[in-house]
Design an enzyme around this catalytic site. Structure first.
Site, mmCIF file in Angstrom:
data_model
loop_
_atom_site.group_PDB
_atom_site.id
_atom_site.type_symbol
_atom_site.label_atom_id
_atom_site.label_comp_id
_atom_site.label_asym_id
_atom_site.label_seq_id
_atom_site.Cartn_x
_atom_site.Cartn_y
_atom_site.Cartn_z
ATOM 1 N N CYS A 85 -25.428 4.478 -11.650
ATOM 2 C CA CYS A 85 -24.379 5.498 -11.572
ATOM 3 C C CYS A 85 -24.912 6.821 -12.107
ATOM 4 O O CYS A 85 -25.293 6.927 -13.280
ATOM 5 C CB CYS A 85 -23.162 5.053 -12.375
ATOM 6 S SG CYS A 85 -21.862 6.302 -12.470
ATOM 7 N N CYS A 120 -13.371 2.143 -14.150
ATOM 8 C CA CYS A 120 -13.768 3.546 -13.960
ATOM 9 C C CYS A 120 -12.538 4.449 -14.068
ATOM 10 O O CYS A 120 -12.176 5.164 -13.143
ATOM 11 C CB CYS A 120 -14.448 3.708 -12.608
ATOM 12 S SG CYS A 120 -15.316 5.273 -12.387
ATOM 13 N N GLU A 178 0.827 -1.211 0.000
ATOM 14 C CA GLU A 178 0.000 0.000 0.000
ATOM 15 C C GLU A 178 0.862 1.262 0.000
ATOM 16 O O GLU A 178 0.521 2.247 -0.664
ATOM 17 C CB GLU A 178 -0.941 0.006 1.212
ATOM 18 C CG GLU A 178 -2.098 -0.963 1.107
ATOM 19 C CD GLU A 178 -3.027 -0.624 -0.045
ATOM 20 O OE1 GLU A 178 -3.372 0.572 -0.207
ATOM 21 O OE2 GLU A 178 -3.418 -1.546 -0.786
ATOM 22 N N CYS A 223 -18.915 -1.864 -16.248
ATOM 23 C CA CYS A 223 -19.007 -1.510 -14.831
ATOM 24 C C CYS A 223 -20.197 -2.210 -14.175
ATOM 25 O O CYS A 223 -21.315 -2.156 -14.695
ATOM 26 C CB CYS A 223 -19.138 0.003 -14.675
ATOM 27 S SG CYS A 223 -19.273 0.530 -12.943
ATOM 28 N N CYS A 254 -17.718 2.088 -19.081
ATOM 29 C CA CYS A 254 -18.979 2.017 -18.337
ATOM 30 C C CYS A 254 -19.791 0.770 -18.676
ATOM 31 O O CYS A 254 -20.540 0.258 -17.829
ATOM 32 C CB CYS A 254 -19.810 3.271 -18.598
ATOM 33 S SG CYS A 254 -19.013 4.797 -18.005
#
Length: 355
Positions: free
Chosen positions: A208, A192, A37, A202, A199
């Site tokens: 959305c 995204c 991370e 998605c 899209c």
């Protein structure tokens, strides 16, 4: 009910398309998640993978990282950029060993109190590393949530950020939290996208708001553009008869902190004075074309000056460590400095690289 539908769609997508074989997902531990991370902050996955694998080979656990010298850590980090991350990793590892019995804290408060670990990184360590429910909000997740709920404004704005944290908290499930958080990051990274989001692929596009209103190109609002200042300097590339280059270690804090670099000067006269003090002949000092390296908050324009010497030692009177370096040696050099040295060593033209 809408939140449940959202979670179910995200998890179903993850089961079919989510990334499950990244190096830090194999033999997953809080330590491995933490290191990944930190490396992934401001850096793409494809860039991080080889660095992560080398890092784990040298420092397989927090005790090994804590026992290492900062120079060892910086050397393995060289080229990844944002070197404060490496310094914080090393500092935090020692705190964990000295104050937490070698175990990363298992609360948001405990993790967030450690150097270099913010709220989202702490949430990722808890959820991905230990399966503890905790929301995350990295750049990819911010973009997904802004578009999904049609949230206007720049995500870095304090009010917008507070809204996004509240939404992330509401949507984070009580079960399968590691899969959910990984899915949210994956959707933001692979579906995204900032430009031309996919899209049609998605899992939450039907609800959305940005997609339905055809405003995915306007949401989220980009960070306000900033004109970066320019700093100029000269870099002395001093090589000896053996093809080695003179390096000095930079101060532990600041730009390129703790790395090895060539001497840097604000004025060309200072270069001549430095050389004269060490009896280096500057009559054939070679000026190479100016180069530019861009940091997050300014441009650095530097002119490389190449000089040759037969001497083996120039540390007299210097307060910082120094060494002779060959391009095939192992040392922590900033990427633009390493490229400069390699160019001079290979006698390639030092044309200014693109920004």
């Amino acid at each position: 009910m809408q939140n449940e539908t959202f979670r179910a769609a995200v998890l179903a997508w993850f089961d079919q398309y989510g990334r499950k074989q990244l190096p830090w997902q194999i033999d997953r531990t809080p330590y491995r998640v933490w290191v990944s991370e930190i490396m992934l902050q401001q850096t793409q996955v494809v860039t991080v993978i080889p660095y992560f694998e080398r890092f784990m080979a040298h420092f397989p656990d927090v005790a090994a990282l804590a026992e290492a010298s900062l120079d060892e850590v910086i050397t393995l980090w060289a080229g990844l950029g944002y070197y404060a991350r490496a310094r914080n990793l090393h500092r935090t590892a020692r705190i964990i060993v000295e104050q937490h019995d070698g175990q990363l804290p298992c609360t948001l408060e405990g993790l967030s109190a450690l150097p270099g670990i913010g709220r989202s990184t702490a949430g990722a360590i808890l959820s991905l590393g230990s399966g503890i429910r905790a929301p995350i909000l990295d750049g990819n997740v911010k973009r997904v949530l802004c578009r999904y709920r049609g949230i206007e404004g720049w995500p870095g704005d304090s009010q917008v950020l507070a809204t996004l944290w509240q939404l992330s908290e509401e949507l984070t499930p009580a079960t399968r939290v590691a899969d959910y958080n990984q899915a949210m990051m994956d959707i933001g990274a692979t579906v995204c996208a900032k430009r031309k989001p996919a899209c049609s692929a998605c899992p939450v596009s039907l609800n959305c708001m940005a997609f339905q209103s055809k405003r995915t190109d306007a949401i989220p609002v980009p960070k306000p553009r900033q004109v970066l200042p320019v700093r100029r300097c000269f870099m002395l590339v001093l090589k000896n008869a053996h093809g080695a280059f003179y390096l000095e270690k930079r101060p532990p804090a600041g730009i390129w902190g703790g790395l090895w670099s060539v001497p840097e000067f604000d004025d060309e006269d200072d270069v001549f004075a430095w050389c004269a003090k060490r009896h280096i002949d500057c009559s054939e000092l070679e000026h190479l074309p100016q180069r530019r390296h861009t940091f997050s908050h300014y441009h650095l324009d530097f002119v490389p000056l190449v000089a040759c010497t037969n001497s083996e030692y120039y540390g007299i009177g210097e307060t910082s460590p120094w060494r002779w370096f060959k391009p095939d040696d192992t040392a922590g050099l900033p990427a633009p400095v390493l490229k400069l040295v390699e160019d001079v060593a290979g006698q390639r033209p030092a044309a200014e690289p693109p920004e």
